[in-house]
Motif scaffolding. Structure first.
Motif, mmCIF file in Angstrom:
data_model
loop_
_atom_site.group_PDB
_atom_site.id
_atom_site.type_symbol
_atom_site.label_atom_id
_atom_site.label_comp_id
_atom_site.label_asym_id
_atom_site.label_seq_id
_atom_site.Cartn_x
_atom_site.Cartn_y
_atom_site.Cartn_z
ATOM 1 N N LYS A 56 1.169 6.414 -9.463
ATOM 2 C CA LYS A 56 1.707 5.707 -8.293
ATOM 3 C C LYS A 56 2.706 6.563 -7.534
ATOM 4 C CE LYS A 56 0.646 0.972 -8.758
ATOM 5 N NZ LYS A 56 0.967 -0.309 -8.127
ATOM 6 N N LEU A 57 3.483 7.373 -8.254
ATOM 7 C CA LEU A 57 4.426 8.242 -7.563
ATOM 8 C C LEU A 57 3.690 9.296 -6.739
ATOM 9 C CD1 LEU A 57 7.159 8.713 -10.301
ATOM 10 C CD2 LEU A 57 7.372 7.454 -8.172
ATOM 11 N N ARG A 58 2.519 9.686 -7.177
ATOM 12 C CA ARG A 58 1.718 10.625 -6.392
ATOM 13 C C ARG A 58 1.125 9.948 -5.159
ATOM 14 N NH1 ARG A 58 -0.251 15.336 -8.402
ATOM 15 N NH2 ARG A 58 -2.246 14.991 -7.359
ATOM 16 N N GLN A 59 1.004 8.602 -5.207
ATOM 17 C CA GLN A 59 0.444 7.858 -4.075
ATOM 18 C C GLN A 59 1.519 7.321 -3.129
ATOM 19 O OE1 GLN A 59 -1.811 4.782 -5.969
ATOM 20 N NE2 GLN A 59 -3.314 6.171 -6.852
ATOM 21 N N ARG A 60 2.774 7.464 -3.481
ATOM 22 C CA ARG A 60 3.850 6.893 -2.661
ATOM 23 C C ARG A 60 3.792 7.494 -1.263
ATOM 24 N NH1 ARG A 60 9.697 6.810 -5.386
ATOM 25 N NH2 ARG A 60 9.533 9.051 -4.986
ATOM 26 N N ASN A 61 3.726 6.614 -0.256
ATOM 27 C CA ASN A 61 3.341 7.040 1.081
ATOM 28 C C ASN A 61 4.157 6.274 2.115
ATOM 29 O OD1 ASN A 61 2.036 7.963 3.356
ATOM 30 N ND2 ASN A 61 0.030 7.182 2.791
ATOM 31 N N LEU A 62 4.662 6.996 3.093
ATOM 32 C CA LEU A 62 5.431 6.378 4.177
ATOM 33 C C LEU A 62 4.535 5.740 5.231
ATOM 34 C CD1 LEU A 62 8.203 5.976 5.621
ATOM 35 C CD2 LEU A 62 7.899 8.261 6.589
ATOM 36 N N GLY A 63 3.271 6.180 5.310
ATOM 37 C CA GLY A 63 2.382 5.751 6.378
ATOM 38 C C GLY A 63 2.217 4.257 6.526
ATOM 39 N N MET B 119 0.813 -1.212 0.000
ATOM 40 C CA MET B 119 0.000 0.000 0.000
ATOM 41 C C MET B 119 0.850 1.267 0.000
ATOM 42 S SD MET B 119 -2.966 -1.081 2.723
ATOM 43 C CE MET B 119 -3.854 -2.630 2.555
ATOM 44 N N ALA B 120 2.142 1.138 0.275
ATOM 45 C CA ALA B 120 3.023 2.313 0.265
ATOM 46 C C ALA B 120 3.313 2.792 -1.147
ATOM 47 C CB ALA B 120 4.328 1.998 0.996
ATOM 48 N N SER B 121 3.030 1.958 -2.174
ATOM 49 C CA SER B 121 3.258 2.298 -3.592
ATOM 50 C C SER B 121 4.713 2.642 -3.856
ATOM 51 C CB SER B 121 2.347 3.460 -4.021
ATOM 52 O OG SER B 121 0.992 3.088 -3.930
ATOM 53 N N ALA B 122 5.614 2.086 -3.080
ATOM 54 C CA ALA B 122 7.045 2.312 -3.258
ATOM 55 C C ALA B 122 7.725 1.005 -3.630
ATOM 56 C CB ALA B 122 7.663 2.882 -1.978
ATOM 57 N N TYR B 123 8.876 1.118 -4.263
ATOM 58 C CA TYR B 123 9.672 -0.063 -4.609
ATOM 59 C C TYR B 123 10.423 -0.474 -3.342
ATOM 60 C CZ TYR B 123 12.304 -3.239 -7.622
ATOM 61 O OH TYR B 123 12.821 -4.359 -8.225
ATOM 62 N N LEU B 124 10.108 -1.667 -2.813
ATOM 63 C CA LEU B 124 10.617 -2.083 -1.506
ATOM 64 C C LEU B 124 11.467 -3.334 -1.628
ATOM 65 C CD1 LEU B 124 7.310 -1.690 0.568
ATOM 66 C CD2 LEU B 124 9.121 -0.003 0.246
ATOM 67 N N LEU B 125 12.529 -3.365 -0.830
ATOM 68 C CA LEU B 125 13.382 -4.544 -0.703
ATOM 69 C C LEU B 125 13.312 -5.015 0.746
ATOM 70 C CD1 LEU B 125 16.611 -3.441 -2.649
ATOM 71 C CD2 LEU B 125 14.695 -4.779 -3.508
ATOM 72 N N TYR B 126 12.801 -6.214 0.966
ATOM 73 C CA TYR B 126 12.821 -6.816 2.304
ATOM 74 C C TYR B 126 14.081 -7.670 2.416
ATOM 75 C CZ TYR B 126 8.092 -5.287 3.320
ATOM 76 O OH TYR B 126 6.983 -4.516 3.583
ATOM 77 N N CYS B 127 14.841 -7.429 3.471
ATOM 78 C CA CYS B 127 16.148 -8.076 3.611
ATOM 79 C C CYS B 127 16.276 -8.728 4.983
ATOM 80 C CB CYS B 127 17.286 -7.058 3.432
ATOM 81 S SG CYS B 127 17.277 -6.182 1.865
ATOM 82 N N ALA C 63 -1.378 11.241 8.971
ATOM 83 C CA ALA C 63 -1.327 12.098 7.786
ATOM 84 C C ALA C 63 -0.813 11.292 6.607
ATOM 85 C CB ALA C 63 -0.424 13.307 8.037
ATOM 86 N N GLN C 64 -1.010 11.809 5.415
ATOM 87 C CA GLN C 64 -0.467 11.182 4.219
ATOM 88 C C GLN C 64 0.982 11.618 4.066
ATOM 89 O OE1 GLN C 64 -2.907 12.017 0.829
ATOM 90 N NE2 GLN C 64 -4.628 10.806 1.570
ATOM 91 N N ALA C 65 1.857 10.861 4.657
ATOM 92 C CA ALA C 65 3.289 11.190 4.635
ATOM 93 C C ALA C 65 3.856 10.795 3.284
ATOM 94 C CB ALA C 65 4.010 10.474 5.772
ATOM 95 N N LYS C 66 3.714 11.669 2.303
ATOM 96 C CA LYS C 66 4.068 11.333 0.937
ATOM 97 C C LYS C 66 5.572 11.353 0.710
ATOM 98 C CE LYS C 66 -0.264 12.896 -1.154
ATOM 99 N NZ LYS C 66 -0.882 13.796 -2.158
ATOM 100 N N LEU C 67 5.968 10.550 -0.260
ATOM 101 C CA LEU C 67 7.376 10.498 -0.686
ATOM 102 C C LEU C 67 7.415 10.888 -2.157
ATOM 103 C CD1 LEU C 67 8.374 7.072 0.928
ATOM 104 C CD2 LEU C 67 8.910 9.334 1.797
ATOM 105 N N ASN C 68 7.446 12.206 -2.419
ATOM 106 C CA ASN C 68 7.445 12.628 -3.812
ATOM 107 C C ASN C 68 8.809 12.404 -4.449
ATOM 108 O OD1 ASN C 68 9.035 14.687 -2.785
ATOM 109 N ND2 ASN C 68 7.379 16.182 -2.802
#
Length: 745
Positions: A623-630, A450-458, A642-647
């Motif tokens: 998706k970049l507009r939806q990228r969110n840290l929350g 749901m964060a809409s970010a490219y994530l690496l789980y390590c 809040a919508q902690a966005k990652l623009n």
């Protein structure tokens, strides 16, 4: 008047700007809808754990907005000037404490005692280290106000110390004193002495007449009896069967074949092979022999029974035991068996009966109770020291925590890592700074996408063998070489390095540029996969043909008939021809339509590119507009409000891509570089040939001035100058009326 707040726009939303001490102590007046977070976990954050524990008043391992408001209000009421909260000062003086209130006076007096205990002057500042030192020294005392006593709390009273040791030895889970040692609290003491009373009553029941026929030796005698009781019962049962029918005699004594099976082995007196045989030879109405004719495997148990049970009860050591005597012996231990089966307070079984009698005396329980009450009486002193510790920690840390909780100032201002950032992951020539500890993999599996970010789980592992998991957000660069199984190095906030292995990838767009090229890269990967699969299939077919040819050759050498090779199917060839023709026609139509654009061909190329890359770029933009840290923080136990966005600009600052340092020189001559194909030259030549051909056939004449047209330059040699017959007739018919009009004039 209500407090006046200042806000700053960051991350696409308004965040309160906390700079003054009055801002901090007025947090209760700030509408919580304007807070960035309403709760955070105590563990897994890069912040002073003891300060968070002090704010966590309900000890649920979470700091909530109400608890932060309570802490800020308390520290504001204890200080004479709240401005000292602004710079996070490590040190509080007596003059900083407002002693006009009752609570302030108690805190002031506590600071005086702490400074005196530390040997400091009253004009000096009390730091966090000083408060920790005072707390550690007080916790190490025998009476530290937590209501838990240890052996040292006996203060030289050996009887009390012995009682405390007994309670601890019988406790399943002892209480923990503030000093870290196991101790006794009021609940433990009450439970212990209640069990002492139960144990004493049970022991009294055991002293009743007939319960222990052999006195103190009854327990050993009963153990010797129960060790062989089943075997003796079995013997007399077999004798009764033999008395009923003599034909069963051989069976109840075991077949001879069973003895033959074990006779071939090396036997011992207590061999397990004969332990399941009868304890003695079975005969109708026979008594059990106790000296001779006893199964060697049970001889020791029989001797123990004679010496510990039969001889004390019968007055002599018998050589044989009848079934009636055996029943009488077992009956003598019936009361003892019933008594032992109802044992009370079994966990006190390690204490002797005499010790139980001593502990049953009221003085033992009273001494423990008084000692616990003495320890609890030191609770106000402990609370005073805790208040001092709370004050100096709040003065140092509360403003920083509020700016990491109520607002994400450090994160969005890039003035330093936020307290939820665990470190930096180095992988694939980039440094990912937005790394969070994964506390709950299950929650991250649901919330991470749901964060809409490219994530690496390590998964991480250090040299000491410690393990943990993180999630890293990749917010710049490309993703061609990022995949499950890749290794990197993670540096935590302390600078310690960990081996990192990618275990899961959540794919999302990183940038518009990366989305533009992604369709072409996917197409090339598909082509590469298709070519590889076709090559593997062709290799397999070739190997099969070689094997078939070798088999046919072998058959021919042996004079065997071989099958004729299959011929080409004419229908298949015709179908292939039709398919090739159709593809050629379609390609020709496409090229004709493309060249028919004339001067608008560049726009056609642009339209084709947008047709291919446009959807991918549109999805990436959304998706970049939806990228969110929350969602990532919520998965770790936060309550982001809040919508902690990652623009895109913020993302570029969170992932550093490798680049040469300023002022570096670079030698571009690579002795191992592959020879490059001049694609640019090829494309230029193709465009030049297409343009020249279009001009030659006249396709561009409609867009060129008369001197540049092919018909003007080439004249009759230009293909466009040769008109079709239909065109000539039309031209002549158009010219005749004009000639007639000229003649009349």
């Amino acid at each position: 008047m209500a407090h006046t707040w200042r806000f700053v726009r960051a991350g696409g939303f308004d965040q309160v700007k906390l700079t003054s001490g009055q801002d901090l102590v007025s947090l209760g007046d700030l509408d919580q809808k304007l807070w960035v977070a309403l709760a955070c976990p105590v563990k897994g954050l890069e912040f002073d754990a003891q300060t968070l524990a002090l704010i966590d008043s309900d000890n649920d391992d979470r700091v909530r907005a109400s608890e932060l408001i309570e802490a800020s209000s308390w520290v504001g009421g204890m200080l004479s000037d709240v401005s000292i909260l602004e710079d996070g000062r490590n040190g509080v003086r007596l003059s900083d404490v407002d002693a006009s209130s009752e609570d302030g006076k108690l805190l002031h007096d506590a600071m005086v005692r702490v400074l005196k205990d530390l040997g400091a002057t009253e004009t000096g500042a009390l730091t966090v280290a000083d408060a920790d030192k005072a707390r550690a020294a007080f916790n190490a005392t025998p009476f530290n106000g937590d209501g838990v006593i240890v052996e040292a709390s006996a203060d030289g009273n050996e009887g009390l110390a012995a009682t405390i040791r007994d309670i601890l030895s019988c406790a399943e889970t002892p209480a923990t004193d503030r000093s870290g040692e196991p101790g006794v609290d009021a609940a433990m003491a009450e439970s212990f002495f209640a069990e002492v009373a139960e144990r004493a009553a049970w022991l009294d029941a055991g002293d009743a007449e007939g319960v222990q026929p052999l006195g103190e030796s009854t327990a050993d005698a009963y153990a010797a009896l129960t060790a062989i009781q089943a075997k003796i019962d079995d013997f007399f049962a077999r004798c009764r069967i033999a008395a009923f029918d003599e034909r069963a005699l051989e069976a109840v004594n075991r077949e001879q074949s069973e003895y033959l099976a074990i006779a071939a082995k090396d036997l011992q007196v207590t061999a397990d092979e004969i332990a399941h045989f009868p304890i003695a030879m079975v005969e109708p109405g026979k008594e059990l022999p106790l000296t001779e004719g006893v199964n060697p495997a049970w001889a020791g148990a029989v001797d123990a029974l004679r010496s510990k049970v039969l001889e004390p009860l019968l007055g002599e050591a018998p050589t044989a035991l009848s079934e009636e005597q055996w029943g009488d012996v077992k009956g003598r231990f019936g009361a003892f068996e019933a008594w032992t089966s109802g044992e009370a307070a079994a966990r006190l079984g390690g204490l002797a009966a005499a010790r139980i009698r001593e502990l049953q005396a009221p003085a033992a329980a009273e001494a423990v109770t008084q000692c616990i009450e003495r320890d609890a009486a030191a609770a106000p002193q402990s609370a005073a020291i805790e208040s001092v510790e709370r004050l100096v920690r709040y003065v140092r840390d509360l403003m920083a925590l509020a700016n990491k909780f109520v607002a994400f100032r450090d994160f969005y201002a890039r003035s330093g890592p936020a307290m939820f950032q665990a470190g930096t992951l180095y992988i694939d020539q980039r440094a990912c700074e937005l790394c969070l500890v994964v506390n709950d993999a299950g929650k991250h599996a649901k919330m991470g996408p749901m964060a809409s970010a490219y994530l690496l789980y390590c998964d991480l592992k250090n040299a000491a063998g410690k393990k943990q998991s993180i999630v890293a957000a990749v917010t710049d660069g490309d993703v061609d070489n990022l995949m499950v199984g890749r290794n990197g190095v993670f540096y935590d906030r302390k600078g310690d390095d960990w081996d990192a292995t990618v275990t899961k990838v959540v794919e999302n767009p990183i940038s518009i540029r990366q989305a533009f090229w992604s369709p072409y890269k996917r197409f090339l990967r598909a082509i590469e996969g298709l070519v590889a699969s076709r090559a593997e299939a062709a290799e397999s077919a070739s190997a099969a043909r070689v094997d078939a040819a070798a088999a046919q050759t072998d058959k021919a050498a042996k004079g065997e008939t071989t099958e004729k090779p299959s011929t080409f199917d004419v229908g298949t060839v015709a179908a292939l021809g039709v398919a090739v023709g159709g593809i050629t026609a379609a390609l020709g139509a496409l090229l004709q339509a493309f060249f028919g654009l004339g001067i608008w061909m560049p726009l056609g190329v642009l339209g084709l590119i947008l047709l291919i890359s446009g959807p991918s770029m549109a999805v990436a933009w959304l998706k970049l507009r939806q990228r969110n840290l929350g969602p990532l923080l919520d998965a770790n136990g936060w309550a982001v409000n809040a919508q902690a966005k990652l623009n895109v600009p913020l993302g570029k600052s969170l992932t550093q891509v490798a680049k040469l340092p300023a002022g570096s020189s670079r030698d571009l001559r690579d002795p191992y570089a592959e020879r490059r194909t001049p694609w640019g030259l090829f494309v230029f030549l193709v465009l030049l040939i297409v343009t020249a051909g279009s001009w030659y056939i006249g396709s561009l004449d409609a867009y060129l001035p008369p001197p540049a047209k092919s018909t003007t330059v080439l004249g009759e040699l230009a293909p466009a100058a040769v008109a079709s017959p239909d065109a000539d007739e039309k031209s002549q018919s158009e010219e005749k009326p004009a000639a007639t009009e000229t003649t009349e004039e």
